[in-house]
Design a protein around this motif. Sequence first.
Motif, PDB file in Angstrom:
ATOM      1  N   GLU A  56     -49.889  -2.270 -30.083  1.00 32.55           N
ATOM      2  CA  GLU A  56     -48.526  -2.622 -30.465  1.00 32.55           C
ATOM      3  C   GLU A  56     -47.611  -2.270 -29.281  1.00 32.55           C
ATOM      4  OE1 GLU A  56     -45.376  -2.420 -34.137  1.00 32.55           O
ATOM      5  OE2 GLU A  56     -47.260  -1.334 -34.315  1.00 32.55           O
ATOM      6  N   ARG A  57     -47.346  -3.262 -28.480  1.00 35.47           N
ATOM      7  CA  ARG A  57     -46.581  -3.109 -27.243  1.00 35.47           C
ATOM      8  C   ARG A  57     -45.099  -2.946 -27.545  1.00 35.47           C
ATOM      9  NH1 ARG A  57     -44.068  -6.927 -24.225  1.00 35.47           N
ATOM     10  NH2 ARG A  57     -44.868  -8.547 -25.586  1.00 35.47           N
ATOM     11  N   VAL A  58     -44.468  -2.012 -26.850  1.00 33.98           N
ATOM     12  CA  VAL A  58     -43.021  -1.811 -26.988  1.00 33.98           C
ATOM     13  C   VAL A  58     -42.311  -2.808 -26.089  1.00 33.98           C
ATOM     14  CG1 VAL A  58     -41.121  -0.206 -26.557  1.00 33.98           C
ATOM     15  CG2 VAL A  58     -43.231   0.613 -27.618  1.00 33.98           C
ATOM     16  N   ILE A  59     -41.366  -3.532 -26.680  1.00 33.52           N
ATOM     17  CA  ILE A  59     -40.583  -4.519 -25.938  1.00 33.52           C
ATOM     18  C   ILE A  59     -39.323  -3.873 -25.360  1.00 33.52           C
ATOM     19  CG2 ILE A  59     -39.246  -6.642 -26.129  1.00 33.52           C
ATOM     20  CD1 ILE A  59     -41.131  -7.438 -28.410  1.00 33.52           C
ATOM     21  N   ASP A  60     -38.664  -3.043 -26.168  1.00 34.47           N
ATOM     22  CA  ASP A  60     -37.411  -2.429 -25.739  1.00 34.47           C
ATOM     23  C   ASP A  60     -37.089  -1.254 -26.650  1.00 34.47           C
ATOM     24  OD1 ASP A  60     -35.144  -2.091 -24.191  1.00 34.47           O
ATOM     25  OD2 ASP A  60     -34.337  -4.086 -24.602  1.00 34.47           O
ATOM     26  N   TRP A  61     -36.147  -0.436 -26.223  1.00 36.97           N
ATOM     27  CA  TRP A  61     -35.671   0.662 -27.048  1.00 36.97           C
ATOM     28  C   TRP A  61     -34.184   0.838 -26.806  1.00 36.97           C
ATOM     29  CZ3 TRP A  61     -33.458   4.917 -24.754  1.00 36.97           C
ATOM     30  CH2 TRP A  61     -33.672   5.053 -23.385  1.00 36.97           C
ATOM     31  N   PHE A  62     -33.498   1.387 -27.803  1.00 38.14           N
ATOM     32  CA  PHE A  62     -32.062   1.584 -27.736  1.00 38.14           C
ATOM     33  C   PHE A  62     -31.724   2.921 -28.364  1.00 38.14           C
ATOM     34  CE2 PHE A  62     -33.061  -2.842 -28.485  1.00 38.14           C
ATOM     35  CZ  PHE A  62     -32.373  -3.497 -27.471  1.00 38.14           C
ATOM     36  N   THR A  63     -30.723   3.592 -27.836  1.00 40.36           N
ATOM     37  CA  THR A  63     -30.196   4.759 -28.535  1.00 40.36           C
ATOM     38  C   THR A  63     -29.125   4.264 -29.492  1.00 40.36           C
ATOM     39  OG1 THR A  63     -28.608   5.160 -26.755  1.00 40.36           O
ATOM     40  CG2 THR A  63     -30.689   6.376 -26.672  1.00 40.36           C
ATOM     41  N   GLU A  64     -29.039   4.891 -30.623  1.00 38.35           N
ATOM     42  CA  GLU A  64     -28.051   4.504 -31.623  1.00 38.35           C
ATOM     43  C   GLU A  64     -26.664   4.922 -31.144  1.00 38.35           C
ATOM     44  OE1 GLU A  64     -28.655   2.675 -34.205  1.00 38.35           O
ATOM     45  OE2 GLU A  64     -30.834   2.756 -34.154  1.00 38.35           O
ATOM     46  N   ARG A  65     -25.683   4.084 -31.352  1.00 41.88           N
ATOM     47  CA  ARG A  65     -24.313   4.370 -30.904  1.00 41.88           C
ATOM     48  C   ARG A  65     -23.758   5.653 -31.514  1.00 41.88           C
ATOM     49  NH1 ARG A  65     -21.062  -0.857 -29.465  1.00 41.88           N
ATOM     50  NH2 ARG A  65     -22.805  -2.195 -28.917  1.00 41.88           N
ATOM     51  N   SER A  66     -24.187   5.957 -32.702  1.00 45.71           N
ATOM     52  CA  SER A  66     -23.695   7.157 -33.385  1.00 45.71           C
ATOM     53  C   SER A  66     -24.338   8.429 -32.842  1.00 45.71           C
ATOM     54  CB  SER A  66     -23.971   7.045 -34.883  1.00 45.71           C
ATOM     55  OG  SER A  66     -25.361   6.950 -35.109  1.00 45.71           O
ATOM     56  N   GLY A  67     -25.304   8.276 -31.940  1.00 53.47           N
ATOM     57  CA  GLY A  67     -25.989   9.436 -31.392  1.00 53.47           C
ATOM     58  C   GLY A  67     -26.991  10.044 -32.348  1.00 53.47           C
ATOM     59  N   THR A  68     -27.407   9.274 -33.336  1.00 54.35           N
ATOM     60  CA  THR A  68     -28.302   9.811 -34.362  1.00 54.35           C
ATOM     61  C   THR A  68     -29.767   9.475 -34.128  1.00 54.35           C
ATOM     62  OG1 THR A  68     -27.944   7.859 -35.737  1.00 54.35           O
ATOM     63  CG2 THR A  68     -26.510   9.756 -36.124  1.00 54.35           C
ATOM     64  N   GLY A  69     -30.119   8.950 -32.966  1.00 53.98           N
ATOM     65  CA  GLY A  69     -31.516   8.664 -32.717  1.00 53.98           C
ATOM     66  C   GLY A  69     -31.727   7.429 -31.888  1.00 53.98           C
ATOM     67  N   ALA A  70     -32.894   6.834 -32.064  1.00 56.15           N
ATOM     68  CA  ALA A  70     -33.285   5.686 -31.259  1.00 56.15           C
ATOM     69  C   ALA A  70     -33.916   4.611 -32.129  1.00 56.15           C
ATOM     70  CB  ALA A  70     -34.274   6.117 -30.182  1.00 56.15           C
ATOM     71  N   ARG A  71     -33.860   3.397 -31.614  1.00 52.96           N
ATOM     72  CA  ARG A  71     -34.495   2.247 -32.249  1.00 52.96           C
ATOM     73  C   ARG A  71     -35.472   1.666 -31.233  1.00 52.96           C
ATOM     74  NH1 ARG A  71     -31.145  -2.904 -33.280  1.00 52.96           N
ATOM     75  NH2 ARG A  71     -29.754  -1.559 -32.099  1.00 52.96           N
TER      76      ARG A  71
END
Length: 97
Positions: A56-71
């Motif tokens: 399951e290859r990771v395409i991208d990641w983002f930090t949540e704007r609220s600073g509550t974690g990552a997607r």
Amino acid sequence: MTHDVIVIGLGELGGAAANRLASRGMRVLGLDGRSRAELPGADEALAAGADLHFEERVIDWFTERSGTGARVLTPSSTYTAPLLVICDGSDARTLLL
């Protein structure tokens, strides 16, 4: 399942991180584009209770704007967690740029 931490990359370092975190009671999701046969270091993390997704290859990641974690985005799903660990070796360059 809700995860406390997502580990990207399950080679030597990522497998060890997933193992250590799961051993300490964290709900760990590990992602790697390679097969389980290519990642023998992940066996201990599996035994410790980590939820590992191979091929399951990771395409991208983002930090949540609220600073509550990552997607984290893969071709088949989107995952969220408060913590993100990137241990993707030489492949990390494409994720970090």
